[in-house]
Structures are given as structure tokens and as C-alpha cells.
Design an enzyme around this catalytic site. Structure first.
Site, PDB file in Angstrom:
ATOM      1  N   GLU A 114     -13.388  10.834  84.196  1.00 22.84           N
ATOM      2  CA  GLU A 114     -13.004  10.942  85.608  1.00 22.84           C
ATOM      3  C   GLU A 114     -14.075  11.742  86.357  1.00 22.84           C
ATOM      4  O   GLU A 114     -14.054  12.977  86.337  1.00 22.84           O
ATOM      5  CB  GLU A 114     -11.676  11.678  85.741  1.00 22.84           C
ATOM      6  CG  GLU A 114     -10.527  10.997  85.035  1.00 22.84           C
ATOM      7  CD  GLU A 114      -9.188  11.457  85.616  1.00 22.84           C
ATOM      8  OE1 GLU A 114      -8.503  10.614  86.181  1.00 22.84           O
ATOM      9  OE2 GLU A 114      -8.867  12.643  85.534  1.00 22.84           O
ATOM     10  N   GLU A 140      -8.727  19.271  87.619  1.00 20.44           N
ATOM     11  CA  GLU A 140      -8.007  20.271  88.428  1.00 20.44           C
ATOM     12  C   GLU A 140      -7.618  21.478  87.577  1.00 20.44           C
ATOM     13  O   GLU A 140      -7.610  22.605  88.056  1.00 20.44           O
ATOM     14  CB  GLU A 140      -6.778  19.615  89.089  1.00 20.44           C
ATOM     15  CG  GLU A 140      -7.200  18.684  90.215  1.00 20.44           C
ATOM     16  CD  GLU A 140      -6.306  17.477  90.428  1.00 20.44           C
ATOM     17  OE1 GLU A 140      -5.163  17.466  89.954  1.00 20.44           O
ATOM     18  OE2 GLU A 140      -6.789  16.518  91.078  1.00 20.44           O
ATOM     19  N   SER A 154      -9.837   7.606  92.115  1.00 16.39           N
ATOM     20  CA  SER A 154      -9.619   6.718  93.267  1.00 16.39           C
ATOM     21  C   SER A 154      -9.481   5.234  92.909  1.00 16.39           C
ATOM     22  O   SER A 154      -9.920   4.366  93.657  1.00 16.39           O
ATOM     23  CB  SER A 154     -10.727   6.915  94.318  1.00 16.39           C
ATOM     24  OG  SER A 154     -10.671   8.227  94.834  1.00 16.39           O
ATOM     25  N   GLY A 203      -9.345  11.757  93.989  1.00 17.94           N
ATOM     26  CA  GLY A 203      -8.627  12.044  95.229  1.00 17.94           C
ATOM     27  C   GLY A 203      -9.501  11.992  96.473  1.00 17.94           C
ATOM     28  O   GLY A 203      -9.087  12.402  97.551  1.00 17.94           O
ATOM     29  N   HIS A 254      -7.889  18.080  82.506  1.00 16.12           N
ATOM     30  CA  HIS A 254      -8.064  17.428  83.803  1.00 16.12           C
ATOM     31  C   HIS A 254      -8.923  18.331  84.684  1.00 16.12           C
ATOM     32  O   HIS A 254      -8.829  19.559  84.604  1.00 16.12           O
ATOM     33  CB  HIS A 254      -6.689  17.176  84.445  1.00 16.12           C
ATOM     34  CG  HIS A 254      -6.801  16.346  85.684  1.00 16.12           C
ATOM     35  ND1 HIS A 254      -7.177  16.881  86.891  1.00 16.12           N
ATOM     36  CD2 HIS A 254      -6.636  15.011  85.880  1.00 16.12           C
ATOM     37  CE1 HIS A 254      -7.231  15.898  87.790  1.00 16.12           C
ATOM     38  NE2 HIS A 254      -6.906  14.760  87.202  1.00 16.12           N
ATOM     39  N   ASN A 260      -0.894   9.555  86.713  1.00 17.10           N
ATOM     40  CA  ASN A 260      -0.858  11.021  86.732  1.00 17.10           C
ATOM     41  C   ASN A 260      -0.275  11.453  88.070  1.00 17.10           C
ATOM     42  O   ASN A 260      -0.947  11.413  89.088  1.00 17.10           O
ATOM     43  CB  ASN A 260      -2.298  11.560  86.554  1.00 17.10           C
ATOM     44  CG  ASN A 260      -2.370  13.066  86.738  1.00 17.10           C
ATOM     45  OD1 ASN A 260      -1.354  13.752  86.745  1.00 17.10           O
ATOM     46  ND2 ASN A 260      -3.590  13.569  86.897  1.00 17.10           N
ATOM     47  N   TRP A 261       0.989  11.866  88.036  1.00 22.39           N
ATOM     48  CA  TRP A 261       1.674  12.191  89.299  1.00 22.39           C
ATOM     49  C   TRP A 261       1.291  13.547  89.866  1.00 22.39           C
ATOM     50  O   TRP A 261       1.648  13.866  90.981  1.00 22.39           O
ATOM     51  CB  TRP A 261       3.188  12.164  89.079  1.00 22.39           C
ATOM     52  CG  TRP A 261       3.733  10.784  88.946  1.00 22.39           C
ATOM     53  CD1 TRP A 261       3.035   9.612  88.841  1.00 22.39           C
ATOM     54  CD2 TRP A 261       5.111  10.429  88.906  1.00 22.39           C
ATOM     55  NE1 TRP A 261       3.901   8.555  88.732  1.00 22.39           N
ATOM     56  CE2 TRP A 261       5.179   9.027  88.768  1.00 22.39           C
ATOM     57  CE3 TRP A 261       6.291  11.154  88.960  1.00 22.39           C
ATOM     58  CZ2 TRP A 261       6.386   8.346  88.694  1.00 22.39           C
ATOM     59  CZ3 TRP A 261       7.502  10.479  88.882  1.00 22.39           C
ATOM     60  CH2 TRP A 261       7.537   9.087  88.753  1.00 22.39           C
ATOM     61  N   LYS A 262       0.641  14.365  89.057  1.00 25.01           N
ATOM     62  CA  LYS A 262       0.293  15.723  89.494  1.00 25.01           C
ATOM     63  C   LYS A 262       1.567  16.427  89.983  1.00 25.01           C
ATOM     64  O   LYS A 262       2.634  16.190  89.408  1.00 25.01           O
ATOM     65  CB  LYS A 262      -0.811  15.675  90.552  1.00 25.01           C
ATOM     66  CG  LYS A 262      -1.966  14.772  90.099  1.00 25.01           C
ATOM     67  CD  LYS A 262      -3.181  14.853  90.948  1.00 25.01           C
ATOM     68  CE  LYS A 262      -4.223  13.894  90.390  1.00 25.01           C
ATOM     69  NZ  LYS A 262      -5.522  13.999  91.042  1.00 25.01           N
ATOM     70  N   GLY A 293      -3.321   9.196  92.984  1.00 28.49           N
ATOM     71  CA  GLY A 293      -2.676   8.836  94.258  1.00 28.49           C
ATOM     72  C   GLY A 293      -1.981   7.481  94.234  1.00 28.49           C
ATOM     73  O   GLY A 293      -0.835   7.349  94.690  1.00 28.49           O
TER      74      GLY A 293
HETATM   75  P1  PGA Z   1      -6.905   9.760  91.956  1.00 31.02           P
HETATM   76  O1  PGA Z   1      -6.657  10.799  90.777  1.00 31.02           O
HETATM   77  O2  PGA Z   1      -6.602   8.386  91.426  1.00 31.02           O
HETATM   78  O3  PGA Z   1      -5.985  10.189  93.059  1.00 31.02           O
HETATM   79  O4  PGA Z   1      -8.352   9.882  92.345  1.00 31.02           O
HETATM   80  C1  PGA Z   1      -7.011  10.509  89.448  1.00 31.02           C
HETATM   81  C2  PGA Z   1      -6.708  11.693  88.564  1.00 31.02           C
HETATM   82  O5  PGA Z   1      -6.831  12.832  89.041  1.00 31.02           O
HETATM   83  O6  PGA Z   1      -6.336  11.539  87.394  1.00 31.02           O
END
Ligand code: PGA
Length: 254
Positions: free
Chosen positions: A170, A100, A216, A176, A98, A9-11, A238
Site C-alpha cells: 500500500e 496509519e 484508493s 485515502g 498498516h 479495511n473499515w478503519k 474508503g
Molecule cells: P483507501 O485505503 O482505499 O481508502 O485508500 C486503503 C487502506 O488504507 O487500506
């Protein structure tokens, strides 16, 4: 036997040249290694068609997916992208819910249910994200929260629809932050989710649904997390932004 899915997931990261270089290198990595897992990348939507074409040209089986879609079919919704457009760009997956999106765009269970419906109507696999906050985890409410996130959304689907969904657990406190759920915490929650699926949809569907872990994941913890019996792959943020790290995580499924 469920095949693992490793998804990046590149966001809102990587500009055009970096993104194309990355994806080209990832295809090369895929071609030069016999991999045991399915791979997918979720770049910003404006890159989807280019990635799909590059993957098709190189006969790569890396799937591409969008990070979000509209709950509506079509019409006067400035800035939105519909599930049918996502399908027409060649995407096979789309993230839904997600944390976010839930946090910054206040997405409710009702909106998420609509998004899942639109995707299924258009033949796109929803990767449905769920996860509890730190507060919920510390107060021991984590299983209740996850139950509620599933109950008000994908557990409303018919058996046929539900069998097409991928779930990503998640924990919000691990996204993150550098903090990961321990392998035991991840396994316990995945087993709990699978048990909920079992009581709602029966053994066959419970045994075939893929439940990814996200939060993470990095090369140093991937193997332990991804080798848990109910963890069927990872949604990686990330660490999916560098081919070496993403490659090392993919390798840890071998
Ligand atoms: P992260 O993000 O690996 O940077 O914790 C995971 C995600 O948001 O899907």
C-alpha cells in the site's frame, strides 16, 4: 493459481447499526453471486464476534479480521487486544503494520515482528502491510524501503511461518488520497516483492503467497489494478464502506 482476496479495511468507521446492516447486505451479495474471489472484512474489533456469528449462521464464507493486535501475549496492557483473543472471536485474519499504525503509533519493525509472531502462534493469518512515502517514491528509493520493511520483519520467519502470511503493498501516497498507483507501478512493485520472496524462500512459496494492492482502489480503477499478474487482490479502505462500491470491486475480479 492464486485465488484473489478482496478485503475491506473499515478503519474507525460505521456505527453498530450501519455496520450490521452493511455486513448483512454483503452476505446477501455473496449469496446471490457466484464469486471468484475470497472476501474478508476488517471492522472495528468490537464487532468481530457479531460478524463471525452472523457469517456462521448464514453459512457465509466471508472472513473477518482485526485491524491490529498487541505484540504481547496477555497481561497488564490497558486497551490492548491479544492475538489469542482475536482468534477466540472467530477472526481468521489481522492487519499488521498498516501505514496509519506505523505513522500514528510509531510501530517499528521490531514491534511488527512480534505482532506477526503472536498471530501465527494463534493460528491467525497476518496481512502484513508495507508501502513507501511519496518522498521515497519521488527520490527513487521505493524498492529499497519495501525491501527494508520486509527484511526486518516477515523475512525473518521460517518457511513454514512465512507461507501463512498475506502481504499488502500500500503506497502511503495512495492511501485515502484518491491517487492510485498506476497498474504498471503496482505490477512492478508486486513483481519486485515476489522476486525477493523467490530468492529468500524459493519458487513454490513465491508463487503461492498472495500480495494484495491497496491505495484508493475504487470501482473505476479496480479492474485494471486487479488484473495485473502479480496483484492477488485488494485491501480497500474508503470504497469498502458502501456495499455497491465494494460489490463492484469484487465483481471486477470475475
Ligand atoms: P483507501 O485505503 O482505499 O481508502 O485508500 C486503503 C487502506 O488504507 O487500506
Amino acid at each position: 493459481m492464486r485465488k484473489k482476496l478482496i478485503a475491506g479495511n473499515w478503519k474507525m468507521n460505521l456505527e453498530w447499526n450501519e455496520a450490521m446492516t452493511f455486513f448483512t447486505n454483503l452476505i446477501q451479495f455473496e449469496k446471490s453471486n457466484a464469486l471468484n474471489a475470497d472476501l474478508a472484512v476488517f471492522p472495528p474489533s468490537i464487532y468481530l464476534r457479531h460478524f463471525f456469528e452472523l457469517a456462521s449462521d448464514k453459512e457465509s464464507s466471508i472472513g473477518v479480521g482485526a485491524q491490529d493486535c498487541s505484540a504481547m501475549n496477555a497481561g497488564a496492557y490497558t486497551g490492548e487486544i491479544s492475538a489469542s483473543m482475536i482468534r477466540s472471536l472467530g477472526s481468521s485474519y489481522c492487519l499488521v503494520g498498516h501505514s496509519e499504525r506505523r505513522e500514528y503509533h510509531y510501530e517499528s519493525n521490531d514491534v511488527l515482528s512480534e505482532k506477526v509472531e503472536r498471530l501465527l502462534e494463534n493460528g491467525v493469518t497476518p496481512v502484513f502491510c508495507c508501502g513507501e512515502s511519496l518522498e521515497d517514491r519521488e527520490s527513487g528509493n521505493h524498492t529499497f524501503v519495501i525491501d527494508n520493511q520486509l527484511d526486518g520483519t516477515i523475512f525473518e520467519l521460517s518457511e513454514e511461518q512465512f507461507s501463512k502470511v498475506v502481504i499488502a503493498y500500500e503506497p502511503v501516497w495512495a492511501i485515502g488520497t484518491g491517487k492510485t498507483a498506476s497498474p504498471e507501478q503496482a505490477q512492478d512493485m508486486h513483481a519486485f516483492i515476489r522476486e525477493l520472496i523467490h530468492s529468500k524462500y524459493g519458487a513454490e512459496i513465491a508463487n503461492s503467497i498472495r500480495i494484495l494492492y491497496g491505495g484508493s482502489i475504487k470501482p473505476s480503477n479496480a479492474n485494471e489494478l486487479l488484473s495485473q499478474p502479480d496483484v492477488d487482490g485488494g485491501l480497500i479502505g474508503g470504497a469498502s464502506l458502501k456495499v455497491e462500491d465494494f460489490g463492484a470491486i469484487i465483481y471486477s475480479c470475475q
